[in-house]
Design an enzyme around this catalytic site. Structure first.
Site, PDB file in Angstrom:
ATOM      1  N   GLU A  52       0.852  -1.195   0.000  1.00 49.09           N
ATOM      2  CA  GLU A  52       0.000   0.000   0.000  1.00 49.09           C
ATOM      3  C   GLU A  52       0.884   1.239   0.000  1.00 49.09           C
ATOM      4  OE1 GLU A  52      -2.928  -0.065   3.098  1.00 49.09           O
ATOM      5  OE2 GLU A  52      -3.640   1.965   2.658  1.00 49.09           O
ATOM      6  N   ASN A  97      -6.698   1.462   2.782  1.00 49.83           N
ATOM      7  CA  ASN A  97      -7.400   2.720   3.011  1.00 49.83           C
ATOM      8  C   ASN A  97      -6.940   3.800   2.038  1.00 49.83           C
ATOM      9  OD1 ASN A  97      -8.591   1.419   5.171  1.00 49.83           O
ATOM     10  ND2 ASN A  97      -7.271   2.360   6.717  1.00 49.83           N
ATOM     11  N   ASN A 197     -12.360  -0.922  -1.025  1.00 49.20           N
ATOM     12  CA  ASN A 197     -11.663  -1.413   0.165  1.00 49.20           C
ATOM     13  C   ASN A 197     -12.428  -1.026   1.427  1.00 49.20           C
ATOM     14  OD1 ASN A 197      -9.090  -2.399   1.593  1.00 49.20           O
ATOM     15  ND2 ASN A 197      -9.357  -0.348   2.473  1.00 49.20           N
ATOM     16  N   GLU A 198     -12.784  -2.019   2.231  1.00 48.43           N
ATOM     17  CA  GLU A 198     -13.378  -1.809   3.562  1.00 48.43           C
ATOM     18  C   GLU A 198     -14.424  -0.685   3.561  1.00 48.43           C
ATOM     19  OE1 GLU A 198     -10.230  -1.550   6.515  1.00 48.43           O
ATOM     20  OE2 GLU A 198      -9.733  -3.664   6.248  1.00 48.43           O
ATOM     21  N   TYR A 269      -7.138  -8.961  11.216  1.00 49.24           N
ATOM     22  CA  TYR A 269      -5.845  -8.805  11.898  1.00 49.24           C
ATOM     23  C   TYR A 269      -5.974  -9.373  13.306  1.00 49.24           C
ATOM     24  CZ  TYR A 269      -4.593  -5.794   8.024  1.00 49.24           C
ATOM     25  OH  TYR A 269      -4.324  -5.318   6.765  1.00 49.24           O
ATOM     26  N   GLU A 320      -6.578  -9.294   3.111  1.00 45.46           N
ATOM     27  CA  GLU A 320      -5.758  -8.694   4.179  1.00 45.46           C
ATOM     28  C   GLU A 320      -5.819  -9.622   5.379  1.00 45.46           C
ATOM     29  OE1 GLU A 320      -6.115  -4.555   5.303  1.00 45.46           O
ATOM     30  OE2 GLU A 320      -6.702  -3.990   3.266  1.00 45.46           O
ATOM     31  N   GLN A 377       1.322  -6.688   5.359  1.00 45.14           N
ATOM     32  CA  GLN A 377       1.679  -6.388   3.996  1.00 45.14           C
ATOM     33  C   GLN A 377       3.033  -7.023   3.689  1.00 45.14           C
ATOM     34  OE1 GLN A 377       0.970  -2.250   3.002  1.00 45.14           O
ATOM     35  NE2 GLN A 377      -0.960  -2.199   4.092  1.00 45.14           N
TER      36      GLN A 377
HETATM   37  O1  AHR Z   1      -3.181  -2.922   5.997  1.00 46.19           O
HETATM   38  C1  AHR Z   1      -3.376  -1.765   6.746  1.00 46.19           C
HETATM   39  C2  AHR Z   1      -4.813  -1.245   6.663  1.00 46.19           C
HETATM   40  O2  AHR Z   1      -5.667  -2.158   7.290  1.00 46.19           O
HETATM   41  C3  AHR Z   1      -5.384  -1.128   5.285  1.00 46.19           C
HETATM   42  O3  AHR Z   1      -5.072   0.088   4.682  1.00 46.19           O
HETATM   43  C4  AHR Z   1      -6.857  -1.229   5.517  1.00 46.19           C
HETATM   44  O4  AHR Z   1      -7.544  -1.782   4.434  1.00 46.19           O
HETATM   45  C5  AHR Z   1      -6.965  -2.069   6.764  1.00 46.19           C
HETATM   46  O5  AHR Z   1      -7.814  -1.516   7.686  1.00 46.19           O
END
Ligand code: AHR
Length: 540
Positions: A52, A97, A197-198, A269, A320, A377
Protein backbone atom coordinates in the site's frame (compact mmCIF):
# COMPACT_ATOMS: atom_id res chain seq x y z
CA UNK A 1 -14.88 -27.33 12.62
CA UNK A 2 -13.51 -28.69 15.89
CA UNK A 3 -15.67 -30.95 18.00
CA UNK A 4 -15.20 -31.72 21.64
CA UNK A 5 -13.92 -35.22 22.26
CA UNK A 6 -13.76 -37.06 25.56
CA UNK A 7 -11.62 -35.79 28.48
CA UNK A 8 -8.87 -33.70 26.96
CA UNK A 9 -9.18 -35.44 23.61
CA UNK A 10 -10.26 -33.43 20.62
CA UNK A 11 -11.44 -34.72 17.28
CA UNK A 12 -11.04 -32.54 14.21
CA UNK A 13 -12.27 -32.48 10.63
CA UNK A 14 -13.22 -35.68 8.83
CA UNK A 15 -14.99 -38.64 10.43
CA UNK A 16 -12.84 -41.47 11.77
CA UNK A 17 -11.78 -44.31 9.51
CA UNK A 18 -12.77 -47.37 11.53
CA UNK A 19 -9.47 -49.21 11.79
CA UNK A 20 -7.68 -46.23 13.36
CA UNK A 21 -10.34 -45.33 15.91
CA UNK A 22 -8.42 -46.77 18.84
CA UNK A 23 -7.60 -45.58 22.34
CA UNK A 24 -5.58 -42.39 22.53
CA UNK A 25 -2.65 -41.81 24.86
CA UNK A 26 -1.96 -38.30 26.09
CA UNK A 27 0.51 -36.13 24.11
CA UNK A 28 -0.04 -38.09 20.89
CA UNK A 29 -2.14 -36.72 18.09
CA UNK A 30 -3.09 -39.22 15.46
CA UNK A 31 -3.87 -38.25 11.87
CA UNK A 32 -5.01 -40.52 9.08
CA UNK A 33 -3.83 -39.63 5.60
CA UNK A 34 -5.88 -40.94 2.70
CA UNK A 35 -4.89 -39.58 -0.72
CA UNK A 36 -8.46 -39.99 -1.93
CA UNK A 37 -9.78 -37.54 0.65
CA UNK A 38 -8.90 -34.30 -1.07
CA UNK A 39 -10.18 -30.85 -0.15
CA UNK A 40 -8.99 -29.05 -3.28
CA UNK A 41 -6.11 -28.05 -5.47
CA UNK A 42 -4.31 -25.06 -3.94
CA UNK A 43 -4.90 -21.96 -6.05
CA UNK A 44 -1.72 -20.35 -7.42
CA UNK A 45 -2.85 -17.09 -5.77
CA UNK A 46 -3.42 -18.57 -2.29
CA UNK A 47 -0.43 -16.94 -0.60
CA UNK A 48 -0.15 -13.48 -2.13
CA UNK A 49 0.80 -10.27 -0.38
CA UNK A 50 0.00 -6.58 -0.32
CA UNK A 51 1.73 -3.24 -0.91
CA UNK A 52 0.00 0.00 0.00
CA UNK A 53 1.06 3.60 -0.40
CA UNK A 54 1.51 3.72 3.36
CA UNK A 55 4.53 4.56 5.48
CA UNK A 56 7.69 3.08 3.96
CA UNK A 57 6.09 0.24 1.98
CA UNK A 58 6.56 1.86 -1.44
CA UNK A 59 8.94 4.76 -0.81
CA UNK A 60 11.96 3.42 1.06
CA UNK A 61 10.62 -0.11 0.72
CA UNK A 62 10.41 -1.33 -2.84
CA UNK A 63 11.25 2.02 -4.46
CA UNK A 64 14.15 4.22 -3.36
CA UNK A 65 15.82 6.13 -6.18
CA UNK A 66 19.21 7.36 -5.06
CA UNK A 67 19.77 4.41 -2.73
CA UNK A 68 22.99 2.48 -3.26
CA UNK A 69 20.73 -0.57 -3.47
CA UNK A 70 18.46 0.81 -6.22
CA UNK A 71 18.53 -0.25 -9.85
CA UNK A 72 18.29 2.18 -12.78
CA UNK A 73 14.51 2.41 -12.32
CA UNK A 74 14.81 3.20 -8.61
CA UNK A 75 13.69 -0.23 -7.38
CA UNK A 76 15.48 -1.74 -4.38
CA UNK A 77 17.39 -4.72 -5.74
CA UNK A 78 17.66 -6.42 -2.34
CA UNK A 79 13.86 -6.36 -2.02
CA UNK A 80 13.44 -7.65 -5.57
CA UNK A 81 15.80 -10.54 -4.79
CA UNK A 82 13.96 -11.47 -1.57
CA UNK A 83 10.50 -11.29 -3.09
CA UNK A 84 11.64 -13.32 -6.09
CA UNK A 85 13.20 -15.91 -3.82
CA UNK A 86 10.13 -16.37 -1.68
CA UNK A 87 7.97 -16.48 -4.81
CA UNK A 88 5.04 -14.23 -3.93
CA UNK A 89 2.44 -15.07 -6.59
CA UNK A 90 0.19 -12.00 -6.48
CA UNK A 91 0.49 -8.54 -4.88
CA UNK A 92 -2.45 -6.28 -4.06
CA UNK A 93 -1.88 -2.57 -4.73
CA UNK A 94 -2.20 0.48 -4.08
CA UNK A 95 -4.36 0.08 -0.93
CA UNK A 96 -5.94 -0.43 1.56
CA UNK A 97 -7.40 2.72 3.01
CA UNK A 98 -5.14 4.76 0.72
CA UNK A 99 -6.97 3.65 -2.40
CA UNK A 100 -10.26 5.24 -1.32
CA UNK A 101 -8.83 8.74 -1.87
CA UNK A 102 -6.43 7.90 -4.71
CA UNK A 103 -6.71 9.35 -8.21
CA UNK A 104 -4.86 6.92 -10.40
CA UNK A 105 -4.35 9.60 -13.07
CA UNK A 106 -2.10 11.48 -10.61
CA UNK A 107 0.31 8.54 -10.72
CA UNK A 108 0.84 8.11 -14.47
CA UNK A 109 2.68 10.14 -17.11
CA UNK A 110 5.89 12.13 -16.87
CA UNK A 111 7.09 12.12 -13.27
CA UNK A 112 7.89 15.81 -13.26
CA UNK A 113 4.22 16.60 -13.95
CA UNK A 114 2.75 14.42 -11.24
CA UNK A 115 1.19 16.30 -8.32
CA UNK A 116 2.28 16.09 -4.71
CA UNK A 117 -0.87 15.47 -2.71
CA UNK A 118 -1.98 14.91 0.85
CA UNK A 119 -3.01 11.31 1.45
CA UNK A 120 -5.94 11.68 3.84
CA UNK A 121 -6.03 8.02 4.84
CA UNK A 122 -2.66 8.18 6.60
CA UNK A 123 -2.13 11.97 6.78
CA UNK A 124 1.03 11.61 4.70
CA UNK A 125 2.61 13.31 1.70
CA UNK A 126 2.19 11.37 -1.54
CA UNK A 127 4.53 12.43 -4.36
CA UNK A 128 3.01 10.12 -6.98
CA UNK A 129 6.48 9.28 -8.25
CA UNK A 130 5.41 5.64 -8.09
CA UNK A 131 2.12 4.72 -9.74
CA UNK A 132 0.35 2.16 -11.91
CA UNK A 133 3.07 1.80 -14.57
CA UNK A 134 5.89 1.57 -12.03
CA UNK A 135 3.96 -1.07 -10.11
CA UNK A 136 3.46 -3.17 -13.24
CA UNK A 137 7.17 -2.80 -14.01
CA UNK A 138 8.03 -3.93 -10.48
CA UNK A 139 5.70 -6.96 -10.65
CA UNK A 140 7.54 -8.07 -13.78
CA UNK A 141 10.92 -7.70 -12.14
CA UNK A 142 9.88 -9.83 -9.16
CA UNK A 143 7.80 -12.27 -11.20
CA UNK A 144 4.46 -11.69 -9.53
CA UNK A 145 0.92 -10.86 -10.64
CA UNK A 146 -0.86 -7.57 -9.87
CA UNK A 147 -4.15 -7.39 -7.94
CA UNK A 148 -5.46 -3.87 -8.31
CA UNK A 149 -7.61 -2.13 -5.73
CA UNK A 150 -10.12 0.43 -6.99
CA UNK A 151 -11.14 3.74 -5.43
CA UNK A 152 -14.75 3.43 -4.31
CA UNK A 153 -14.45 6.29 -1.83
CA UNK A 154 -13.89 9.44 -3.89
CA UNK A 155 -13.76 7.55 -7.18
CA UNK A 156 -16.64 6.79 -9.52
CA UNK A 157 -17.60 3.62 -11.36
CA UNK A 158 -16.44 5.40 -14.51
CA UNK A 159 -12.97 6.01 -12.98
CA UNK A 160 -12.74 2.31 -12.18
CA UNK A 161 -13.68 1.29 -15.73
CA UNK A 162 -11.19 3.83 -17.09
CA UNK A 163 -8.34 2.22 -15.12
CA UNK A 164 -9.31 -1.21 -16.46
CA UNK A 165 -9.25 0.30 -19.95
CA UNK A 166 -5.87 1.94 -19.30
CA UNK A 167 -4.43 -1.40 -18.18
CA UNK A 168 -6.14 -3.99 -20.33
CA UNK A 169 -7.32 -2.58 -23.69
CA UNK A 170 -4.76 -2.95 -26.46
CA UNK A 171 -5.29 0.30 -28.36
CA UNK A 172 -7.71 2.66 -30.10
CA UNK A 173 -9.54 4.10 -27.06
CA UNK A 174 -8.93 7.17 -24.93
CA UNK A 175 -7.36 5.42 -21.94
CA UNK A 176 -5.49 2.69 -23.80
CA UNK A 177 -3.98 5.33 -26.04
CA UNK A 178 -2.96 7.34 -23.00
CA UNK A 179 -1.02 4.31 -21.71
CA UNK A 180 0.62 3.89 -25.11
CA UNK A 181 1.50 7.58 -25.25
CA UNK A 182 3.41 7.05 -21.99
CA UNK A 183 5.53 4.37 -23.63
CA UNK A 184 3.65 1.22 -22.61
CA UNK A 185 2.57 -0.26 -25.92
CA UNK A 186 1.33 -3.63 -24.74
CA UNK A 187 -1.69 -3.99 -22.42
CA UNK A 188 -1.02 -5.26 -18.92
CA UNK A 189 -3.74 -7.92 -18.78
CA UNK A 190 -4.57 -7.36 -15.11
CA UNK A 191 -6.95 -10.14 -14.11
CA UNK A 192 -7.90 -9.60 -10.44
CA UNK A 193 -9.54 -6.39 -9.18
CA UNK A 194 -10.77 -5.44 -5.71
CA UNK A 195 -13.96 -3.42 -6.11
CA UNK A 196 -13.25 -1.00 -3.26
CA UNK A 197 -11.66 -1.41 0.16
CA UNK A 198 -13.38 -1.81 3.56
CA UNK A 199 -16.31 0.35 2.50
CA UNK A 200 -18.22 -0.86 5.60
CA UNK A 201 -15.76 1.01 7.84
CA UNK A 202 -16.49 4.47 9.24
CA UNK A 203 -12.72 5.11 8.95
CA UNK A 204 -12.87 4.62 5.19
CA UNK A 205 -12.88 7.66 2.90
CA UNK A 206 -16.30 7.61 1.24
CA UNK A 207 -17.72 5.00 3.65
CA UNK A 208 -21.27 4.11 2.61
CA UNK A 209 -24.03 1.74 3.57
CA UNK A 210 -24.21 -1.78 2.23
CA UNK A 211 -27.00 -1.28 -0.29
CA UNK A 212 -25.41 1.84 -1.80
CA UNK A 213 -22.06 0.11 -2.04
CA UNK A 214 -23.60 -3.03 -3.56
CA UNK A 215 -25.40 -0.99 -6.22
CA UNK A 216 -22.27 1.00 -7.05
CA UNK A 217 -20.21 -2.20 -7.20
CA UNK A 218 -22.74 -3.78 -9.57
CA UNK A 219 -22.71 -0.71 -11.82
CA UNK A 220 -18.90 -0.58 -11.88
CA UNK A 221 -18.66 -4.35 -12.45
CA UNK A 222 -20.94 -4.14 -15.47
CA UNK A 223 -18.88 -1.29 -16.92
CA UNK A 224 -15.59 -3.06 -16.22
CA UNK A 225 -16.82 -6.23 -17.88
CA UNK A 226 -17.69 -4.30 -21.04
CA UNK A 227 -14.12 -2.99 -21.07
CA UNK A 228 -12.64 -6.44 -20.38
CA UNK A 229 -14.95 -9.46 -20.01
CA UNK A 230 -12.11 -11.61 -18.63
CA UNK A 231 -11.56 -9.70 -15.38
CA UNK A 232 -12.11 -11.36 -11.98
CA UNK A 233 -13.93 -8.98 -9.67
CA UNK A 234 -13.84 -9.14 -5.88
CA UNK A 235 -16.66 -7.39 -4.02
CA UNK A 236 -15.76 -5.62 -0.83
CA UNK A 237 -16.87 -7.76 2.08
CA UNK A 238 -17.03 -6.93 5.75
CA UNK A 239 -13.81 -5.66 7.40
CA UNK A 240 -14.12 -8.36 10.02
CA UNK A 241 -16.28 -9.88 12.73
CA UNK A 242 -15.61 -6.93 15.07
CA UNK A 243 -17.86 -4.81 12.87
CA UNK A 244 -21.46 -4.44 14.08
CA UNK A 245 -22.57 -4.91 10.45
CA UNK A 246 -20.56 -8.14 9.96
CA UNK A 247 -22.61 -10.63 7.91
CA UNK A 248 -25.51 -8.24 7.24
CA UNK A 249 -23.11 -6.09 5.18
CA UNK A 250 -22.01 -9.09 3.15
CA UNK A 251 -25.56 -10.35 2.62
CA UNK A 252 -26.86 -6.95 1.53
CA UNK A 253 -23.91 -6.25 -0.76
CA UNK A 254 -24.21 -9.62 -2.47
CA UNK A 255 -27.94 -9.22 -2.91
CA UNK A 256 -27.06 -6.25 -5.15
CA UNK A 257 -24.04 -7.54 -7.05
CA UNK A 258 -23.82 -11.34 -6.75
CA UNK A 259 -24.30 -12.02 -10.46
CA UNK A 260 -21.62 -9.58 -11.65
CA UNK A 261 -18.77 -10.32 -9.26
CA UNK A 262 -16.60 -13.44 -8.89
CA UNK A 263 -15.50 -13.28 -5.28
CA UNK A 264 -15.83 -11.42 -1.99
CA UNK A 265 -13.09 -10.06 0.25
CA UNK A 266 -12.37 -10.90 3.88
CA UNK A 267 -9.97 -9.01 6.16
CA UNK A 268 -8.66 -9.88 9.62
CA UNK A 269 -5.85 -8.80 11.90
CA UNK A 270 -4.95 -10.73 15.04
CA UNK A 271 -3.13 -9.72 18.19
CA UNK A 272 -2.23 -10.94 21.65
CA UNK A 273 -4.36 -8.16 23.05
CA UNK A 274 -7.70 -7.64 24.70
CA UNK A 275 -9.31 -10.16 22.34
CA UNK A 276 -7.09 -12.96 23.68
CA UNK A 277 -7.02 -11.54 27.23
CA UNK A 278 -3.23 -11.22 26.62
CA UNK A 279 -3.04 -14.99 27.05
CA UNK A 280 -0.63 -16.71 24.65
CA UNK A 281 -2.55 -19.98 24.91
CA UNK A 282 -5.58 -18.25 23.45
CA UNK A 283 -3.47 -16.30 20.99
CA UNK A 284 -1.98 -19.39 19.32
CA UNK A 285 -5.50 -20.75 18.84
CA UNK A 286 -6.68 -17.67 16.92
CA UNK A 287 -6.38 -19.27 13.52
CA UNK A 288 -9.55 -21.10 14.55
CA UNK A 289 -11.24 -17.69 14.44
CA UNK A 290 -10.05 -17.39 10.85
CA UNK A 291 -11.54 -20.84 10.12
CA UNK A 292 -14.82 -19.66 11.59
CA UNK A 293 -14.80 -16.38 9.64
CA UNK A 294 -14.15 -18.19 6.36
CA UNK A 295 -16.94 -20.67 7.03
CA UNK A 296 -19.39 -17.88 7.97
CA UNK A 297 -18.68 -15.95 4.77
CA UNK A 298 -19.01 -19.12 2.69
CA UNK A 299 -22.45 -19.55 4.28
CA UNK A 300 -23.37 -15.97 3.33
CA UNK A 301 -22.26 -16.47 -0.29
CA UNK A 302 -24.16 -19.70 -0.61
CA UNK A 303 -27.28 -18.28 1.02
CA UNK A 304 -27.40 -15.49 -1.56
CA UNK A 305 -26.65 -18.02 -4.28
CA UNK A 306 -29.66 -20.06 -3.19
CA UNK A 307 -31.88 -16.98 -2.96
CA UNK A 308 -30.93 -16.08 -6.51
CA UNK A 309 -31.10 -19.66 -7.85
CA UNK A 310 -27.67 -18.93 -9.30
CA UNK A 311 -25.35 -21.43 -10.95
CA UNK A 312 -22.38 -19.40 -9.87
CA UNK A 313 -20.34 -20.09 -6.72
CA UNK A 314 -18.22 -17.19 -5.43
CA UNK A 315 -14.63 -17.60 -4.32
CA UNK A 316 -13.22 -15.93 -1.20
CA UNK A 317 -10.35 -13.47 -1.34
CA UNK A 318 -8.79 -13.13 2.12
CA UNK A 319 -6.92 -10.11 0.85
CA UNK A 320 -5.76 -8.69 4.18
CA UNK A 321 -4.61 -10.94 7.01
CA UNK A 322 -1.80 -10.81 9.52
CA UNK A 323 -0.88 -10.02 13.10
CA UNK A 324 -1.26 -6.31 13.80
CA UNK A 325 -1.89 -4.89 17.25
CA UNK A 326 1.09 -2.93 18.57
CA UNK A 327 1.69 -0.24 15.91
CA UNK A 328 -2.00 0.44 15.61
CA UNK A 329 -2.74 3.87 17.07
CA UNK A 330 -1.31 7.35 17.65
CA UNK A 331 1.90 8.21 15.78
CA UNK A 332 2.12 4.68 14.37
CA UNK A 333 -0.85 5.43 12.10
CA UNK A 334 -0.49 9.20 11.57
CA UNK A 335 2.08 10.47 9.08
CA UNK A 336 1.78 14.08 10.33
CA UNK A 337 1.98 15.29 6.70
CA UNK A 338 5.44 13.87 6.12
CA UNK A 339 6.76 11.76 3.26
CA UNK A 340 7.40 8.04 3.82
CA UNK A 341 6.92 8.14 7.60
CA UNK A 342 7.54 5.11 9.81
CA UNK A 343 3.98 3.83 10.06
CA UNK A 344 2.65 0.42 11.14
CA UNK A 345 6.20 -0.84 11.69
CA UNK A 346 5.17 -3.82 13.75
CA UNK A 347 8.01 -5.93 15.14
CA UNK A 348 7.13 -9.61 15.09
CA UNK A 349 8.13 -12.13 17.74
CA UNK A 350 8.09 -15.91 17.95
CA UNK A 351 4.49 -16.22 19.09
CA UNK A 352 3.37 -14.03 16.16
CA UNK A 353 5.18 -16.43 13.82
CA UNK A 354 3.31 -19.37 15.37
CA UNK A 355 0.02 -17.55 14.80
CA UNK A 356 0.93 -16.77 11.19
CA UNK A 357 1.77 -20.46 10.71
CA UNK A 358 -1.67 -21.37 12.05
CA UNK A 359 -3.28 -18.84 9.70
CA UNK A 360 -1.48 -20.44 6.76
CA UNK A 361 -2.95 -23.79 7.88
CA UNK A 362 -6.44 -22.29 7.99
CA UNK A 363 -6.13 -20.86 4.49
CA UNK A 364 -4.91 -24.20 3.13
CA UNK A 365 -7.68 -26.23 4.67
CA UNK A 366 -10.21 -23.93 3.02
CA UNK A 367 -8.52 -24.14 -0.37
CA UNK A 368 -11.80 -25.23 -1.93
CA UNK A 369 -13.21 -21.71 -1.52
CA UNK A 370 -10.32 -19.38 -0.67
CA UNK A 371 -8.63 -18.78 -4.01
CA UNK A 372 -6.79 -15.54 -3.26
CA UNK A 373 -5.19 -14.25 -0.07
CA UNK A 374 -2.77 -11.47 0.75
CA UNK A 375 -0.49 -11.37 3.75
CA UNK A 376 -0.80 -7.71 4.74
CA UNK A 377 1.68 -6.39 4.00
CA UNK A 378 5.01 -7.17 2.29
CA UNK A 379 7.68 -4.60 3.16
CA UNK A 380 8.10 -2.29 6.20
CA UNK A 381 4.38 -1.95 6.95
CA UNK A 382 3.12 -4.87 9.12
CA UNK A 383 5.53 -6.89 7.06
CA UNK A 384 7.70 -10.00 6.94
CA UNK A 385 10.49 -7.90 5.37
CA UNK A 386 11.98 -4.69 6.74
CA UNK A 387 14.51 -2.41 5.10
CA UNK A 388 16.98 0.15 6.34
CA UNK A 389 19.49 2.14 4.27
CA UNK A 390 21.87 -0.79 4.05
CA UNK A 391 20.00 -4.03 4.45
CA UNK A 392 16.88 -6.11 4.48
CA UNK A 393 15.65 -8.04 7.52
CA UNK A 394 13.50 -11.16 7.70
CA UNK A 395 11.05 -10.83 10.58
CA UNK A 396 9.87 -13.99 12.37
CA UNK A 397 6.65 -14.21 10.36
CA UNK A 398 8.65 -14.44 7.15
CA UNK A 399 9.40 -18.10 7.80
CA UNK A 400 5.94 -19.70 8.04
CA UNK A 401 4.84 -17.59 5.07
CA UNK A 402 7.87 -18.71 3.04
CA UNK A 403 7.13 -22.36 3.91
CA UNK A 404 3.51 -21.98 2.78
CA UNK A 405 4.79 -20.71 -0.55
CA UNK A 406 7.49 -23.33 -0.93
CA UNK A 407 5.62 -26.41 0.26
CA UNK A 408 1.93 -25.46 0.03
CA UNK A 409 1.42 -26.84 -3.46
CA UNK A 410 -0.73 -29.52 -5.02
CA UNK A 411 -3.83 -30.80 -3.26
CA UNK A 412 -4.81 -30.27 0.35
CA UNK A 413 -5.92 -33.48 2.02
CA UNK A 414 -8.80 -33.82 4.44
CA UNK A 415 -7.32 -35.29 7.60
CA UNK A 416 -8.94 -37.18 10.38
CA UNK A 417 -7.17 -35.87 13.48
CA UNK A 418 -7.56 -36.88 17.09
CA UNK A 419 -5.46 -35.74 20.00
CA UNK A 420 -5.12 -33.94 23.31
CA UNK A 421 -5.88 -30.30 23.77
CA UNK A 422 -7.08 -27.56 26.05
CA UNK A 423 -10.10 -25.41 26.54
CA UNK A 424 -10.59 -21.89 25.19
CA UNK A 425 -14.03 -21.15 26.56
CA UNK A 426 -14.16 -17.45 25.77
CA UNK A 427 -12.42 -14.56 24.06
CA UNK A 428 -12.38 -10.88 24.96
CA UNK A 429 -13.16 -7.82 22.86
CA UNK A 430 -10.88 -7.01 19.92
CA UNK A 431 -8.87 -3.79 19.95
CA UNK A 432 -10.91 -2.08 17.22
CA UNK A 433 -13.13 0.54 18.86
CA UNK A 434 -16.63 -0.67 19.48
CA UNK A 435 -15.53 -4.17 18.58
CA UNK A 436 -17.82 -7.05 19.36
CA UNK A 437 -16.29 -10.03 21.16
CA UNK A 438 -16.11 -13.45 19.54
CA UNK A 439 -17.16 -16.72 21.09
CA UNK A 440 -14.47 -19.10 22.34
CA UNK A 441 -13.48 -22.33 20.64
CA UNK A 442 -14.31 -24.93 23.27
CA UNK A 443 -11.72 -27.73 23.11
CA UNK A 444 -8.66 -26.85 21.01
CA UNK A 445 -6.19 -29.49 19.85
CA UNK A 446 -2.55 -28.88 20.68
CA UNK A 447 -1.54 -29.89 17.18
CA UNK A 448 -3.03 -28.14 14.18
CA UNK A 449 -2.08 -30.21 11.14
CA UNK A 450 -2.47 -29.69 7.39
CA UNK A 451 -1.19 -32.07 4.72
CA UNK A 452 -0.67 -31.52 1.02
CA UNK A 453 0.05 -33.96 -1.77
CA UNK A 454 2.02 -32.84 -4.81
CA UNK A 455 0.53 -33.35 -8.27
CA UNK A 456 2.96 -36.16 -9.12
CA UNK A 457 2.14 -37.93 -5.81
CA UNK A 458 5.86 -38.08 -5.06
CA UNK A 459 5.82 -35.66 -2.11
CA UNK A 460 3.57 -35.13 0.91
CA UNK A 461 4.05 -32.07 3.08
CA UNK A 462 2.84 -31.58 6.66
CA UNK A 463 2.42 -28.20 8.33
CA UNK A 464 2.13 -28.54 12.10
CA UNK A 465 1.46 -25.91 14.74
CA UNK A 466 2.19 -27.15 18.27
CA UNK A 467 0.08 -24.93 20.52
CA UNK A 468 1.38 -26.61 23.66
CA UNK A 469 3.55 -23.88 25.14
CA UNK A 470 5.19 -26.19 27.69
CA UNK A 471 5.57 -29.66 26.21
CA UNK A 472 6.70 -31.52 23.17
CA UNK A 473 3.85 -33.24 21.36
CA UNK A 474 3.94 -36.31 19.14
CA UNK A 475 2.20 -36.55 15.80
CA UNK A 476 1.44 -40.07 14.67
CA UNK A 477 0.86 -40.17 10.93
CA UNK A 478 -1.05 -43.16 9.62
CA UNK A 479 -0.86 -43.47 5.85
CA UNK A 480 -3.91 -45.20 4.45
CA UNK A 481 -2.69 -45.66 0.87
CA UNK A 482 0.68 -43.90 0.48
CA UNK A 483 4.15 -45.10 1.48
CA UNK A 484 6.71 -42.55 2.61
CA UNK A 485 10.25 -43.40 1.59
CA UNK A 486 12.30 -40.59 3.08
CA UNK A 487 12.45 -37.14 4.65
CA UNK A 488 13.14 -34.33 2.19
CA UNK A 489 13.02 -31.57 4.79
CA UNK A 490 12.01 -31.12 8.41
CA UNK A 491 12.30 -27.60 9.76
CA UNK A 492 10.81 -25.89 12.77
CA UNK A 493 10.55 -22.44 14.20
CA UNK A 494 10.61 -22.51 17.98
CA UNK A 495 12.48 -21.16 21.01
CA UNK A 496 12.36 -20.64 24.76
CA UNK A 497 11.17 -17.05 24.56
CA UNK A 498 7.82 -16.42 22.89
CA UNK A 499 8.64 -12.71 22.78
CA UNK A 500 12.01 -13.11 20.99
CA UNK A 501 12.32 -11.19 17.74
CA UNK A 502 14.76 -10.38 14.95
CA UNK A 503 16.32 -6.93 14.64
CA UNK A 504 18.90 -5.43 12.28
CA UNK A 505 21.39 -5.79 15.16
CA UNK A 506 20.38 -9.40 15.87
CA UNK A 507 18.74 -10.71 12.70
CA UNK A 508 18.95 -14.42 13.53
CA UNK A 509 17.37 -14.73 16.95
CA UNK A 510 14.33 -16.54 15.55
CA UNK A 511 15.15 -18.60 12.49
CA UNK A 512 14.19 -22.10 11.33
CA UNK A 513 16.05 -25.01 12.83
CA UNK A 514 16.51 -28.35 11.16
CA UNK A 515 15.02 -31.16 13.19
CA UNK A 516 16.34 -34.71 13.35
CA UNK A 517 14.48 -36.78 10.78
CA UNK A 518 11.85 -39.16 12.08
CA UNK A 519 11.88 -42.82 11.03
CA UNK A 520 9.58 -43.08 8.02
CA UNK A 521 6.90 -45.71 7.56
CA UNK A 522 3.23 -46.11 6.87
CA UNK A 523 2.70 -45.44 10.56
CA UNK A 524 5.28 -42.97 11.80
CA UNK A 525 5.80 -40.76 14.85
CA UNK A 526 7.05 -37.21 14.63
CA UNK A 527 8.12 -35.16 17.65
CA UNK A 528 7.14 -31.51 17.62
CA UNK A 529 8.88 -29.17 20.06
CA UNK A 530 6.81 -27.08 22.48
CA UNK A 531 5.84 -23.66 21.04
CA UNK A 532 6.60 -24.53 17.43
CA UNK A 533 5.47 -24.37 13.85
CA UNK A 534 7.06 -26.97 11.60
CA UNK A 535 7.08 -28.24 8.07
CA UNK A 536 7.84 -31.87 7.25
CA UNK A 537 8.32 -32.84 3.63
CA UNK A 538 8.25 -36.56 2.84
CA UNK A 539 9.12 -38.31 -0.40
CA UNK A 540 6.66 -41.02 -1.38
O1 AHR B 1 -3.18 -2.92 6.00
C1 AHR B 1 -3.38 -1.76 6.75
C2 AHR B 1 -4.81 -1.25 6.66
O2 AHR B 1 -5.67 -2.16 7.29
C3 AHR B 1 -5.38 -1.13 5.29
O3 AHR B 1 -5.07 0.09 4.68
C4 AHR B 1 -6.86 -1.23 5.52
O4 AHR B 1 -7.54 -1.78 4.43
C5 AHR B 1 -6.96 -2.07 6.76
O5 AHR B 1 -7.81 -1.52 7.69
Amino acid sequence: MKQAGQAGLVVAAAPALGRFAVAQTEQVTRVVVDSGRQIAQISPQLFGSFLEHLGRAIYGGIYEPGSKLADADGFRTDVIAEVREVGVPIVRYPGGNFVSGYHWLDGVGPKKDRPVVLDRAWNSIETNQFGTDEFIEWTRKVGTEPLFGLNFGTGTAEDAAALVEYCNVARGTKWSNLRRSYGHEEPYGVKFWCVGNEMDGTWQIGHMDARDYGMKAADAARQMRVVDPTVKLIACGSSGPFQPTYITWDLTVLEQCYEVVDGISLHRYFGNDSETDHDSRKYVAMNLAMDRQIEEIIDVCDTVRAQKRSDKQLFLSFDEWNVWYRARSGDAVDGHRTFAPHLLEEQYNLEDALVVGGLCNSLMRHADRVKVSCLAQLVNVIAPLMTNEDRILRQTIYYPYAWALKYGKGKVLSLFSEGPGYEVASLGRPTESGGLSSPGFGQVQYLDVVATLDADRKTANFFVLNRDLDNEQVLEINFHDLTPTGVKAFETITGNDLKALNTFAEPKKVVPQTVESPKVGSRMSVKLPARSYSVLSLSL
